[in-house]
Scaffold this active site. Structure first.
Site, mmCIF file in Angstrom:
data_model
loop_
_atom_site.group_PDB
_atom_site.id
_atom_site.type_symbol
_atom_site.label_atom_id
_atom_site.label_comp_id
_atom_site.label_asym_id
_atom_site.label_seq_id
_atom_site.Cartn_x
_atom_site.Cartn_y
_atom_site.Cartn_z
ATOM 1 N N GLY A 1 -22.146 -1.093 15.470
ATOM 2 C CA GLY A 1 -22.263 -2.458 15.837
ATOM 3 C C GLY A 1 -21.658 -3.164 16.893
ATOM 4 O O GLY A 1 -20.221 -2.716 17.161
ATOM 5 N N HIS B 1 0.595 0.292 -30.440
ATOM 6 C CA HIS B 1 1.560 1.045 -30.360
ATOM 7 C C HIS B 1 0.612 2.423 -30.937
ATOM 8 O O HIS B 1 -0.065 2.348 -31.689
ATOM 9 C CB HIS B 1 2.606 0.624 -31.517
ATOM 10 C CG HIS B 1 3.529 1.949 -31.806
ATOM 11 N ND1 HIS B 1 4.656 2.262 -30.897
ATOM 12 C CD2 HIS B 1 3.815 2.831 -32.869
ATOM 13 C CE1 HIS B 1 5.277 3.333 -31.312
ATOM 14 N NE2 HIS B 1 4.786 3.661 -32.682
ATOM 15 N N GLY C 1 1.074 6.320 9.520
ATOM 16 C CA GLY C 1 0.443 4.874 9.501
ATOM 17 C C GLY C 1 -0.888 4.712 10.216
ATOM 18 O O GLY C 1 -1.465 5.799 10.564
ATOM 19 N N SER D 1 -9.442 0.728 9.615
ATOM 20 C CA SER D 1 -8.476 1.272 10.402
ATOM 21 C C SER D 1 -8.607 2.813 10.691
ATOM 22 O O SER D 1 -9.345 3.485 9.993
ATOM 23 C CB SER D 1 -7.095 1.249 9.621
ATOM 24 O OG SER D 1 -7.089 1.842 8.497
ATOM 25 N N CYS E 1 -12.111 4.766 2.348
ATOM 26 C CA CYS E 1 -11.544 4.676 1.075
ATOM 27 C C CYS E 1 -12.758 5.838 0.211
ATOM 28 O O CYS E 1 -12.036 6.642 -0.349
ATOM 29 C CB CYS E 1 -11.642 3.442 0.376
ATOM 30 S SG CYS E 1 -11.546 3.580 -1.520
ATOM 31 N N GLY F 1 -19.291 3.289 2.214
ATOM 32 C CA GLY F 1 -18.220 3.565 1.711
ATOM 33 C C GLY F 1 -16.719 3.483 2.494
ATOM 34 O O GLY F 1 -15.694 3.380 1.913
ATOM 35 N N GLU G 1 -23.301 0.308 9.830
ATOM 36 C CA GLU G 1 -22.416 1.489 9.170
ATOM 37 C C GLU G 1 -22.710 2.566 10.083
ATOM 38 O O GLU G 1 -23.989 2.932 10.368
ATOM 39 C CB GLU G 1 -22.497 1.853 7.963
ATOM 40 C CG GLU G 1 -21.498 3.137 7.494
ATOM 41 C CD GLU G 1 -20.260 3.040 7.859
ATOM 42 O OE1 GLU G 1 -19.560 2.093 7.499
ATOM 43 O OE2 GLU G 1 -19.797 3.685 8.790
ATOM 44 N N GLY H 1 5.277 8.246 3.997
ATOM 45 C CA GLY H 1 4.776 7.204 3.331
ATOM 46 C C GLY H 1 3.727 7.529 2.326
ATOM 47 O O GLY H 1 3.890 8.804 1.860
HETATM 48 P P1 NAD Z 1 2.861 4.458 5.858
HETATM 49 O O1 NAD Z 1 3.024 3.313 6.587
HETATM 50 O O2 NAD Z 1 2.912 4.648 4.409
HETATM 51 O O3 NAD Z 1 4.002 5.623 6.208
HETATM 52 C C1 NAD Z 1 4.443 6.148 7.428
HETATM 53 C C2 NAD Z 1 5.641 6.654 7.582
HETATM 54 O O4 NAD Z 1 5.933 7.290 8.771
HETATM 55 C C3 NAD Z 1 6.826 5.951 7.464
HETATM 56 O O5 NAD Z 1 7.739 5.951 6.422
HETATM 57 C C4 NAD Z 1 7.497 5.736 8.912
HETATM 58 O O6 NAD Z 1 8.963 5.382 9.010
HETATM 59 C C5 NAD Z 1 7.099 6.992 9.024
HETATM 60 N N1 NAD Z 1 7.040 7.550 10.611
HETATM 61 C C6 NAD Z 1 6.607 6.870 11.448
HETATM 62 N N2 NAD Z 1 6.576 7.583 12.893
HETATM 63 C C7 NAD Z 1 7.300 8.635 12.408
HETATM 64 C C8 NAD Z 1 7.727 9.866 13.241
HETATM 65 N N3 NAD Z 1 7.605 9.727 14.669
HETATM 66 N N4 NAD Z 1 8.512 10.865 12.936
HETATM 67 C C9 NAD Z 1 8.506 10.759 11.719
HETATM 68 N N5 NAD Z 1 8.262 9.665 10.764
HETATM 69 C C10 NAD Z 1 7.706 8.700 11.196
HETATM 70 O O7 NAD Z 1 1.497 5.356 6.515
HETATM 71 P P2 NAD Z 1 0.611 6.505 5.890
HETATM 72 O O8 NAD Z 1 1.092 7.200 4.803
HETATM 73 O O9 NAD Z 1 0.053 6.935 6.932
HETATM 74 O O10 NAD Z 1 -0.524 5.472 5.256
HETATM 75 C C11 NAD Z 1 -1.494 4.739 6.144
HETATM 76 C C12 NAD Z 1 -1.879 3.379 5.295
HETATM 77 O O11 NAD Z 1 -2.823 3.887 4.309
HETATM 78 C C13 NAD Z 1 -0.951 2.735 4.606
HETATM 79 O O12 NAD Z 1 -0.803 1.437 5.022
HETATM 80 C C14 NAD Z 1 -0.826 2.881 3.262
HETATM 81 O O13 NAD Z 1 -1.033 1.500 2.475
HETATM 82 C C15 NAD Z 1 -2.651 3.296 2.923
HETATM 83 N N6 NAD Z 1 -2.965 4.376 2.075
HETATM 84 C C16 NAD Z 1 -2.833 4.066 0.776
HETATM 85 C C17 NAD Z 1 -2.856 4.815 -0.287
HETATM 86 C C18 NAD Z 1 -2.580 4.348 -1.763
HETATM 87 O O14 NAD Z 1 -2.700 2.900 -2.052
HETATM 88 N N7 NAD Z 1 -2.417 5.021 -2.715
HETATM 89 C C19 NAD Z 1 -2.806 6.181 0.033
HETATM 90 C C20 NAD Z 1 -2.780 6.532 1.287
HETATM 91 C C21 NAD Z 1 -3.023 5.644 2.365
#
Ligand code: NAD
Length: 471
Positions: free
Chosen positions: A121, A450, A277, A152, A48, A45, A39, A189
């Site tokens: 690594g 319930h 993303g 990621s 997350c 961890g 790591e 997102g």
């Molecule tokens: P996401 O993929 O969930 O959402 C990204 C959003 O950005 C999409 O709706 C997309 O259309 C939009 N977008 C892309 N380019 C854009 C632009 N130039 N202008 C405006 N909008 C644009 O990505 P995220 O919210 O960054 O999350 C990243 C990853 O982390 C996801 O895969 C998610 O599953 C994970 N994550 C999960 C949780 C959870 O499980 N509760 C919480 C946080 C993150």
């Protein structure tokens, strides 16, 4: 440098200690393998525990308490005056939660005799990993198998150079030193909606610019439309079909340019959070030299048993693509450990729940209506609102509903979507039901305590056959 490492030869070296890597390390050790986990960060961890799920959920809970104290306590007959935000204490509690959990992983590593090796690594050959420690010193380890579990990183968009202060990623957004007056979020997102909720509850004016015409595009549209309404009630402002094109910082103020169809526009903010993303993180791993194949989008390509094109090199979690979720990575880690030990191991990708931890929470497992329609599957729908659920009423948390999708011919459960209180917890009933191949009737005939929130699931399952009792 190498704790517990009396020699440098292992059965398994895992690069990355996020939920995929550390869970796999423990399972592999349980199965008798001599395991090392490399790591680069000071604590175990991964994203997350350190900067993702755990700190964001901690702030979601804290900010929800603050918001409820200001807006709902009076309704419960609790008079509170002078509710004030103490952001440093809120952040300190978050840091303590994170530190407790990362230390917990270190404890589990010790308990399972896993060598925890600090450094970056690099795969130098099949069965060989070179580790560069923070002080620059290098060591060479040998192993039967290598697993890439490097996760990621936030996607950067052109025109938005992260500066960690005014143009930020989720990593900084969970540790802001003050509440920004104006927060603009790029991307509606999961991250945008969760962290937008946190800062809105703490007082920011939040505007979300989203490229598509809706929030959370991977989720069931009916449910996301309802969630959007709840978030707008909280005060989040959305601008859809809007592409953020560039940002410029002048005197601590960001000017964001965007395009909406043929039109262009500008919006000003104190902080802009880019949440568009995440991309696979493979920097410095030596994958090219090792001959490991990547997909056009940079994910490590693996077969059904998580092996890359190079025998002896495997990969799990965000770095292989699919759902970028901690629990998906964990289950892949367990499956791969079991496969390497000669057992059967697999992940049922159709039964992986997804959650957005807003208020109300949105949770989902299996197929959405859009996916079923696109696949030409005939299905029945059962719905039940939390407004008719006794426990939700008692909790003062009645927004949302449960929606169940079942096969029209066989009644087999195909999807479950829950918008409502503790949806994150109760969606597990749907995941277990899908895993066991249950029908809607199986759920309807299972006795539910319930008064509880999951009674809404039972009622929605009964509604599939048109026989909900309380609707
Ligand atoms: P996401 O993929 O969930 O959402 C990204 C959003 O950005 C999409 O709706 C997309 O259309 C939009 N977008 C892309 N380019 C854009 C632009 N130039 N202008 C405006 N909008 C644009 O990505 P995220 O919210 O960054 O999350 C990243 C990853 O982390 C996801 O895969 C998610 O599953 C994970 N994550 C999960 C949780 C959870 O499980 N509760 C919480 C946080 C993150």
């Amino acid at each position: 440098m190498a704790e517990n490492a009396s020699d440098t030869s292992y059965d398994l070296i895992i690069i990355g200690s996020g939920p995929g890597g550390y869970v796999m390390a423990i399972r592999a050790a349980q199965l008798g393998m001599k395991v090392a986990c490399v790591e680069k960060d000071p604590t175990l961890g991964g994203t997350c525990l350190n900067w993702g799920c755990i700190p964001s959920k901690t702030l979601l809970d804290s900010s929800e308490h603050f918001h409820l104290a200001k807006t709902r306590f009076a309704h419960h007959g609790i008079k509170v005056a002078g509710v004030e935000l103490d952001l440093p204490t809120m952040m300190k509690r978050k840091d303590e939660v994170v530190s407790g959990l990362t230390k917990g992983v270190a404890f589990l590593f010790k308990k399972n005799k896993i060598a925890s090796i600090r450094g970056t690594g690099e795969i130098t050959a099949v069965g060989q990993v070179s580790v560069t420690a923070p002080d620059g010193s290098k060591s060479s380890l040998t192993t039967k198998n290598i697993v890439i579990a490097t996760g990621s990183a936030s996607v950067q968009i052109p025109g938005f150079a992260f500066d960690g202060k005014n143009i930020i990623t989720s990593t900084e957004a969970i540790a802001l030193p003050a509440v920004p007056k104006r927060l603009v979020i790029i991307g509606a997102g999961v991250i945008g909606l969760e962290l937008g909720s946190v800062w809105r509850r703490l007082g920011s004016e939040v505007t979300v610019l989203e490229f598509l015409d809706r929030i959370a595009p991977a989720m069931d549209r009916e449910m996301t439309s309802l969630l959007q309404r709840s978030l707008e009630k909280l005060g989040l402002k959305f601008q859809f079909t809007t592409a953020a094109t560039s940002a410029k910082v002048t005197d601590n103020e960001v000017t964001i340019d965007f395009k909406q169809g043929d039109k262009t526009g500008q919006i000003k903010a104190d902080v802009v959070l880019v949440a568009v993303g995440r991309r696979p993180f493979t920097t410095g791993l030596g994958l090219e030299k090792a001959g490991v194949k990547l997909s056009p989008r940079g994910f490590v390509e693996v077969d059904a048993h998580y092996q890359t094109n190079v025998p002896g090199i495997y990969a799990i979690g965000d770095v292989i693509g699919g759902l970028m979720l901690a629990h998906k990575a964990e289950d892949e880690g367990v499956a791969l450990a079991e496969l390497l030990a000669g057992h059967a191991g697999h992940v049922n990708y159709n039964a992986v729940p997804g959650v957005i931890y807003t208020d109300p929470e949105l949770a989902s497992v299996g197929k959405t209506e859009e996916e079923l329609k696109a696949a030409g599957v005939q299905y029945k729908v059962g719905k039940f609102p939390f407004a008719a659920n006794g426990r939700a009423k008692a909790m003062d948390s009645t927004e949302g509903l449960v929606k169940i999708l079942a096969d029209a011919a066989t009644d087999r459960l195909l999807g479950m979507h829950i918008l409502g209180p503790r949806a994150s917890d109760i969606i597990t009933e749907g995941a277990v039901a899908i895993e066991f191949g249950a029908s809607a009737e199986d759920l309807a005939r299972s006795v539910h305590a319930h008064p509880t929130l999951p009674e809404a699931i039972k009622e929605a399952a009964m509604a599939v056959a048109g026989r909900a009792i309380h609707a």
